[in-house]
Design an enzyme around this catalytic site. Structure first.
Site, PDB file in Angstrom:
ATOM      1  N   ASP A 520       0.834  -1.344  -0.090  1.00  0.00           N
ATOM      2  CA  ASP A 520       0.125  -0.040  -0.010  1.00  0.00           C
ATOM      3  C   ASP A 520       1.045   0.938   0.016  1.00  0.00           C
ATOM      4  O   ASP A 520       0.306   2.530  -0.710  1.00  0.00           O
ATOM      5  CB  ASP A 520      -0.763   0.576   1.424  1.00  0.00           C
ATOM      6  CG  ASP A 520      -1.704  -1.088   1.130  1.00  0.00           C
ATOM      7  OD1 ASP A 520      -1.975  -1.810   0.213  1.00  0.00           O
ATOM      8  OD2 ASP A 520      -2.132  -0.945   2.341  1.00  0.00           O
ATOM      9  N   TYR A 572      -6.682 -10.699  10.251  1.00  0.00           N
ATOM     10  CA  TYR A 572      -4.747 -11.131   9.398  1.00  0.00           C
ATOM     11  C   TYR A 572      -4.081 -11.099   9.789  1.00  0.00           C
ATOM     12  O   TYR A 572      -3.259 -12.185   8.763  1.00  0.00           O
ATOM     13  CB  TYR A 572      -5.438  -9.500   9.141  1.00  0.00           C
ATOM     14  CG  TYR A 572      -4.360  -8.849   8.087  1.00  0.00           C
ATOM     15  CD1 TYR A 572      -4.571  -8.416   6.937  1.00  0.00           C
ATOM     16  CD2 TYR A 572      -2.897  -8.287   8.702  1.00  0.00           C
ATOM     17  CE1 TYR A 572      -3.541  -7.616   5.880  1.00  0.00           C
ATOM     18  CE2 TYR A 572      -1.956  -8.248   7.335  1.00  0.00           C
ATOM     19  CZ  TYR A 572      -2.314  -7.830   6.126  1.00  0.00           C
ATOM     20  OH  TYR A 572      -1.472  -6.967   5.730  1.00  0.00           O
TER      21      TYR A 572
HETATM   22  P1  NG1 Z   1      -5.814  -3.195   3.736  1.00  0.00           P
HETATM   23  O1  NG1 Z   1      -6.564  -3.243   2.063  1.00  0.00           O
HETATM   24  O2  NG1 Z   1      -5.205  -2.070   3.055  1.00  0.00           O
HETATM   25  O3  NG1 Z   1      -6.359  -3.816   4.206  1.00  0.00           O
HETATM   26  C1  NG1 Z   1      -3.714  -4.919   4.028  1.00  0.00           C
HETATM   27  C2  NG1 Z   1      -2.613  -4.270   3.927  1.00  0.00           C
HETATM   28  C3  NG1 Z   1      -1.697  -5.034   2.085  1.00  0.00           C
HETATM   29  C4  NG1 Z   1      -1.655  -6.242   1.835  1.00  0.00           C
HETATM   30  C5  NG1 Z   1      -3.681  -6.497   1.910  1.00  0.00           C
HETATM   31  C6  NG1 Z   1      -4.214  -7.970   1.044  1.00  0.00           C
HETATM   32  C7  NG1 Z   1      -1.397  -2.962   5.444  1.00  0.00           C
HETATM   33  C8  NG1 Z   1      -1.402  -1.881   5.036  1.00  0.00           C
HETATM   34  N1  NG1 Z   1      -1.934  -3.519   4.207  1.00  0.00           N
HETATM   35  O4  NG1 Z   1      -4.030  -4.345   3.264  1.00  0.00           O
HETATM   36  O5  NG1 Z   1      -0.177  -5.105   2.762  1.00  0.00           O
HETATM   37  O6  NG1 Z   1      -1.838  -7.131   2.642  1.00  0.00           O
HETATM   38  O7  NG1 Z   1      -4.067  -6.610   3.264  1.00  0.00           O
HETATM   39  O8  NG1 Z   1      -3.509  -8.078   0.042  1.00  0.00           O
HETATM   40  O9  NG1 Z   1      -1.991  -3.788   6.035  1.00  0.00           O
END
Ligand code: NG1
Length: 739
Positions: A520, A572
């Site tokens: 990101d 996550y």
């Molecule tokens: P988002 O969609 O911003 O929650 C997160 C992680 C990415 C990546 C994606 C899944 C953060 C800041 N961002 O994104 O690095 O792993 O999930 O592809 O942790």
């Protein structure tokens, strides 16, 4: 011989790097192929060595269609302070060939490439020319700078030569410029030798790397003085098909030249004659042939600079592994850093900003605006933290940090959202606010910079606003981290290379408790208008990929917040731990090794994983491994504008995230179904999932219909109107900060 001896030659030489060759592999320019242990290409080693040998400027000759890719990939060189400019090699040239023959596609050849670079060269001073896909070794550039500073009388050109036997390939015959030498040591004539190989193969032991960077061991390049002495001759043929047999220790030219500017009009004159001779569709204007002709005609002399340095090049696919092994050896021996341009902390990466982009000295700023876009990820989900490449694009929606510079080392922000105003000091340990507090993203940025060694003596006060929907999987959090970091750097008149900043902010954002990957922050910092970004990790690299005209990405919220600072955090982090456990249980060193395997090896790894892993881990494993391969396929599909194929990959990605990775929701699945039903070419959830948004790829003519179908079938029944309805995302530029 013509012309008076040139006056004293104080200027340091410019290096012209010829990178417009047409050979491409993996859908990328071969010249950018990462071969060093840190992912550097051979042309980056050329720049690195030449800089140390005293070259202050570089001109890269590229084809127009590849310029964007080169600029993006070589951005770290510019931010590391390398004086790099680009010259495009086209078939037409205003003075030399205003109207190229209609059937001609093939570039005009190396001699013309030098003429194409002429406009980008300083008016005075010598220049050197090398090929982008050869490794010449540092001593070669040192010899060249020394010789260019004090040329023998009447010498207008120089070429570095290598013992012929040291430049052969174990994989097949090669072409080399074979030098005949005059009694004074200058060139008499150069003949292009084709299909050259040792008459008698002499195996030799691997030699170690010298500490100067000289002679790396290249197995298969039957190299080394010992083999030179032992081998009797090299055989091959001339361009006219005549058999050739020359001494194994003859001097071979590999395309590393030194010139004085007086050579340019001579080259131009010869090129005009070449064009007048009607070269057809295939004949090329070679630099080596032209220099040889000019020497034979008595128009100039060309000095030879024999070097014992170890040349390496990639002619055959089999050569790549050998070159990579040699570079690894040289890196382990300390000749090169693993990452040529990005250091963890140091003057090359963290700099005081003393000049504005327009070259004026900057005054200490008193206020500014930092803007950082959100992103959608087109494909490659939950694999960045496994070190696998991803393919996002920056959005035309951003977080905007409007700030005043404070004399105090403090951050003071006024009200936003439910959490109200907050303040913290930069000269005391920065502690996290309670979980879920938005100030944690600003704190993360400050702490990341301080941990990286950036001094933050001044603070900022201001307001954060923006157009990226929050907690919708569009990375508003990373956009806030990036905007905060840029504001703090600006206030302190500091700069950090964009890729390095992305990497440090990815680590810093883990301050909020999510062990995220690096996608990101890199997407927000390196976004490029009209382009998707292929982001590779370890080391971080960004390659831009054009998005074809006539296609749109529709972004649709599932109306459920993907609050990674809240409920989605554990889910996550659990996925991340499961991935680590799966790869460790299989005894694999990295995911890249799994994903890059050929078909047969990949199938056998999958089979082993299916048998060895418990069901949940096997499903996680299957998602990551297949998603990794889908990214490479999707990048290739995007480059050939095969959007039907891209859409199918998106659909497969969504199914895998839903069934194997368990991060989709009923609402996301419904959006995907409605969009596909309304004519989208592909649709999938984007970002981490657990809520957030889905994206649909549609032809421009279909996008309104897809949006209308979503409105009628998904949003209207839920009573949703206005801001939360789907929108079309435009690939946009990355973050900026202005006074
Ligand atoms: P988002 O969609 O911003 O929650 C997160 C992680 C990415 C990546 C994606 C899944 C953060 C800041 N961002 O994104 O690095 O792993 O999930 O592809 O942790």
């Amino acid at each position: 011989m013509r012309g008076a001896e040139p006056a004293a030659r104080p200027e340091r030489p410019t290096l012209v790097i010829l990178a417009a060759g047409r050979s491409t592999r993996f859908g990328r320019a071969k010249q950018l192929e990462p071969v060093g242990p840190g992912g550097a290409s051979l042309l980056e080693y050329a720049v690195y060595d030449a800089m140390r040998a005293g070259f202050p400027r570089f001109v890269l000759v590229v084809r127009e269609s590849q310029r964007d890719e080169f600029e993006a990939r070589l951005a770290p060189l510019r931010t590391a302070g390398v004086g790099l400019s680009f010259a495009c090699q086209r078939l037409a040239h205003a003075d030399l060939v205003p109207l190229p023959p209609s059937g001609r596609v093939r570039p005009w050849g190396t001699g013309f490439a030098v003429l194409a670079a002429a406009a980008a060269l300083p008016r005075r001073g010598p220049f050197a020319v090398c090929n982008a896909d050869d490794f010449y070794g540092r001593a070669a550039y040192e010899n060249l700078t020394r010789a260019l500073a004090a040329p023998p009388p009447e010498v207008r050109a120089l070429t570095v030569t290598y013992p012929l036997a040291d430049t052969l390939s174990g994989s097949g015959g090669v072409s080399r410029g074979l030098c005949e030498v005059q009694s004074d040591g200058t060139l008499r004539r150069m003949t292009e030798g084709l299909d050259l190989h040792l008459e008698r193969h002499v195996p030799r032991p691997m030699s170690g790397a010298k500490s100067t960077g000289a002679r790396p061991a290249v197995a298969g390049h039957a190299a080394g003085p010992e083999s030179t002495a032992a081998a009797s001759a090299v055989v091959g043929r001339t361009a006219a098909g005549m058999p050739l047999r020359v001494g194994a220790d003859s001097q071979a030219c590999l395309g590393l030249w030194g010139f004085y500017p007086e050579v340019l009009p001579l080259l131009a004159e010869r090129f005009r004659a070449f064009i007048a001779g009607d070269p057809g569709d295939d004949e090329e204007f070679y630099l080596s042939e032209t220099v040889s002709d000019l020497v034979e005609d008595g128009r100039m002399r060309c000095g030879l600079l024999p070097t014992e340095e170890g040349w390496m090049g990639i002619t055959f696919p089999g050569d790549r592994a050998e070159v990579a092994a040699s570079l690894r050896e040289l890196t382990e021996a300390g000749v090169y850093p693993a990452d040529l341009w990005t250091r963890s902390v140091g003057p090359a990466s963290v700099r005081r900003r003393t000049e504005t982009p327009h070259g004026r000295r900057s005054r200490a700023p008193s206020r500014g605006v930092a803007t950082a876009p959100g992103r959608i990820n087109l494909i490659g989900e939950h694999i960045d933290y496994n070190g696998l490449p991803v393919l996002p694009m920056a959005l035309d929606r951003d977080v905007r940090f409007t700030f005043e510079v404070l004399r105090e080392p403090a951050v003071e922000l006024d009200g936003a959202a439910a959490h109200g105003p907050f303040a913290f000091r930069l000269d005391r340990p920065i502690e996290p606010a309670p979980q879920g507090h938005w100030s944690n993203y600003v704190r993360a940025a400050a702490r990341g910079l301080l941990d990286h060694g950036v001094e933050l003596k001044r603070g900022i006060g201001g307001t954060v606003a923006g157009t990226v929907p929050v907690a919708e999987g569009l990375s508003s959090s990373s956009a806030l981290v990036v905007a905060s970091a840029l504001a703090l750097l600006h206030a302190n008149e500091m700069e950090v290379d964009a890729l390095e900043l992305a990497a440090l902010l990815a680590r810093a954002e883990r301050f909020v408790g999510v062990r995220g990957g690096g996608m990101d922050q890199a997407a927000s910092l390196c976004g490029a208008k009209g382009h998707a970004l292929r982001i590779d990790f370890d080391p971080l690299r960004v390659t831009i990929v054009p998005v074809p005209e006539g296609w749109r990405w529709v972004v649709a919220s599932s109306l459920a917040r993907a609050e990674k600072a809240g409920a989605a955090r554990e889910a996550y982090n659990t996925r991340r731990s499961q991935c680590t456990e799966a790869i460790e249980r299989l005894g694999r060193a990295s995911w890249l090794e799994v994903v890059d395997a050929d078909e047969a090896e990949f199938a056998s790894v999958m089979e082993r994983a299916r048998r060895a892993l418990p069901p949940t881990l096997w499903r996680r494993f299957r998602h990551v491994a297949r998603e990794g391969r889908r990214v490479t396929e999707a990048e290739a599909a995007l480059r050939r504008a095969d959007m039907a194929a891209f859409g199918r990959l998106m659909n497969a990605s969504h199914a895998s995230l839903r069934d194997d990775f368990g991060v989709s929701t009923a609402a996301l699945d419904e959006i995907v179904d409605v969009a596909l039903d309304a004519g989208a070419a592909g649709a999938r959830l984007t970002g981490a999932g657990f809520g957030g948004s889905a994206i649909a790829l549609c032809r421009a003519s279909v996008s309104d219909g897809v949006i209308a179908a979503l409105r009628d079938r998904f949003y209207a029944p839920r009573g949703v109107v206005g801001d939360r309805l789907p929108f079309v995302a435009t690939p946009s530029n990355g973050a900026t900060v202005t006074s």
